[in-house]
Enzyme design. Structure first.
Site, PDB file in Angstrom:
ATOM      1  N   GLU A 238      48.219  38.852  26.155  1.00  0.00           N
ATOM      2  CA  GLU A 238      47.821  37.318  26.707  1.00  0.00           C
ATOM      3  C   GLU A 238      47.284  36.452  25.464  1.00  0.00           C
ATOM      4  O   GLU A 238      47.364  35.227  25.662  1.00  0.00           O
ATOM      5  CB  GLU A 238      46.455  37.705  27.775  1.00  0.00           C
ATOM      6  CG  GLU A 238      46.901  38.432  29.038  1.00  0.00           C
ATOM      7  CD  GLU A 238      47.047  39.938  29.069  1.00  0.00           C
ATOM      8  OE1 GLU A 238      47.554  40.447  29.849  1.00  0.00           O
ATOM      9  OE2 GLU A 238      46.948  40.637  27.919  1.00  0.00           O
TER      10      GLU A 238
ATOM     11  N   ASN B 148      45.738  44.267  25.563  1.00  0.00           N
ATOM     12  CA  ASN B 148      45.459  43.554  26.862  1.00  0.00           C
ATOM     13  C   ASN B 148      44.200  42.650  27.098  1.00  0.00           C
ATOM     14  O   ASN B 148      43.116  43.143  26.435  1.00  0.00           O
ATOM     15  CB  ASN B 148      45.541  44.401  28.109  1.00  0.00           C
ATOM     16  CG  ASN B 148      45.379  43.799  29.418  1.00  0.00           C
ATOM     17  OD1 ASN B 148      44.267  44.052  29.871  1.00  0.00           O
ATOM     18  ND2 ASN B 148      46.399  42.962  29.862  1.00  0.00           N
TER      19      ASN B 148
ATOM     20  N   ASP C  48      32.903  38.103  46.763  1.00  0.00           N
ATOM     21  CA  ASP C  48      34.141  37.789  46.225  1.00  0.00           C
ATOM     22  C   ASP C  48      34.598  36.543  46.504  1.00  0.00           C
ATOM     23  O   ASP C  48      33.834  35.510  47.175  1.00  0.00           O
ATOM     24  CB  ASP C  48      35.284  38.719  46.596  1.00  0.00           C
ATOM     25  CG  ASP C  48      36.088  39.047  45.515  1.00  0.00           C
ATOM     26  OD1 ASP C  48      36.475  38.354  44.803  1.00  0.00           O
ATOM     27  OD2 ASP C  48      36.184  40.345  45.000  1.00  0.00           O
TER      28      ASP C  48
END
Length: 418
Positions: A193, A130, A239
């Site tokens: 990916e 991953n 964020d």
């Protein structure tokens, strides 16, 4: 790092990696910027390689309006990587984060944060690899604390905990934008990916054998392990909503090796809450929303998580309306596909979903509030939403800004056909 941008801004003034670089980057929200003189470091900093849809489209050889379809095509038809190399083009040393100009962005940040690091790991049970971007707070020259949300890497970490064995990882920083985009895609846990990245690269991607992992030829590659027993406070961090996320206890990474490219390496720093942060986190969710809406309304044309909605909380959806009710069906499908989505507006295909003014025009001229507004209270929303309740619930809104099929002639846009 292969950057397809002819308009790079180079800053030669000496700047500190603590606050000063981030302050300079905020002056150029949609430019690619290279900070050539970072106080106390040999490595220059690059930022903004993916801070516009135009740059992302160029990296995967398509138009802006085709990005969603391009991601869907690559995700549905990944190409297994069969080209590999080694670290002969790198200087390899013991890990030392003090050699890398990692940025401190804002005054209340928990410290220096790696923001463009793609973490590579293998499922301890299946061996499937991953890749995913994670923010990582620097603890010292050989340790990081990583924010892991409940996705694939979290599943791998939980399996490693059960086995009582630290999870081997590599962290790649500074890579081709197409590979960076691929690492953010939402694909099944048994997909890799890098095979999606290889599809973007028409089967020509070459990876480096890094122990048991296969990583891209990034400017900086760190090797280490996520501890299954050690944790530390992570945060605060600004964020994508431009607000501070909370402090959490998160796993520690213990680093062992560091590989830095011999030829013109750069440290890639993503400005937190900047457009690069928002697009890389939000844009890969658009294909998932598109697929969900297409199941309900087959004539959907495009889906955009808007910049004003932090590329996370607001969606604009264009459909070729066939029946009354298509707009509301599209809203419900979108809200269910992306749980963090808070507000969704559906428009006709004569409205440009990439243009906020055009969307506002549709709302102004085609919405009748008592008929076209949907309110969904007490549903799970985004943990990043400042107005969400402590249990994560919020109220979601859908706005059907499509033309009524009964009186289409009233809504003809004269200039649209000229």
């Amino acid at each position: 790092m292969d950057i397809k941008d002819e308009n790079i801004i180079e800053i030669t003034t000496e700047l500190s990696s603590e606050f000063e670089v981030a302050k300079e980057l905020r002056k150029y929200p949609k430019d690619t910027v290279i900070i050539k003189n970072v106080k106390g470091y040999d490595l220059p900093i690059i930022s903004g390689i993916c801070n516009t849809r135009e740059k992302i489209a160029k990296s995967i050889n398509c138009e802006v309006s085709e990005i969603t379809q391009k991601i869907i095509e690559a995700s549905d038809n990944p190409i297994k990587v069969d080209k590999f190399t080694d670290f002969s083009d790198y200087n390899t040393t013991e890990a030392n984060l003090d050699k890398i100009p990692i940025l401190t962005h804002y005054k209340r940040d928990g410290g220096k944060y790696i923001t463009a690091g793609v973490v590579f790991a293998r499922d301890p049970e299946t061996g499937i690899q991953n890749a995913s971007i994670h923010r990582m707070l620097v603890l010292d020259d050989k340790r990081l604390v990583i924010r892991i949300v409940p996705r694939n890497l979290y599943t791998y970490f939980q399996k490693a905990q059960k086995l009582g064995k630290d999870l081997e990882i590599a962290i790649a920083i500074g890579m081709d934008p197409a590979i960076l985009l691929a690492s953010t895609t939402s694909i099944p846990i048994d997909y890799n990916e890098m095979d999606v990245a290889n599809a973007f690269k028409n089967g020509e991607l070459t990876l480096i054998k890094c122990g048991d992992l296969e990583v891209p030829q990034a400017d900086i590659i760190l090797e280490g392990k996520i501890s299954v027993s050690e944790t530390s406070a992570e945060g605060p961090f600004v964020d994508l909503t431009d607000t501070y996320d909370i402090i959490r206890d998160q796993p520690i990474i213990n680093l062992s090796k560091m590989h830095i490219k011999k030829d013109n390496p750069h440290y890639h720093g993503i400005l937190s809450a900047g457009f690069e942060h928002k697009l890389l986190q939000g844009l890969p969710q658009e294909p998932r929303i598109f697929k969900s809406v297409k199941n309900a309304v087959p004539t959907v044309e495009n889906v955009v998580l808007t910049e004003g909605g932090c590329c996370w909380l607001h969606a604009a959806i264009s459909i070729n309306k066939q029946t009354e009710g298509d707009g509301k069906n599209a809203i419900m499908a979108a809200l269910s596909a992306h749980p963090s989505l808070k507000h969704a507006v559906v428009v006709d295909t004569d409205v440009d979903v990439f243009d906020p003014q055009d969307i506002e025009y549709a709302i102004a001229t085609r919405v009748k509030g008592d008929r076209d507004l949907m309110i969904v209270p007490n549903v799970r929303g985004s943990s990043l939403d400042p107005v969400a309740e402590s249990d994560g619930t919020t109220t979601k809104i859908g706005l059907d800004a499509t033309k009524s099929l009964k009186t289409l002639d009233k809504f003809e846009r004269v200039s649209f056909g000229e």
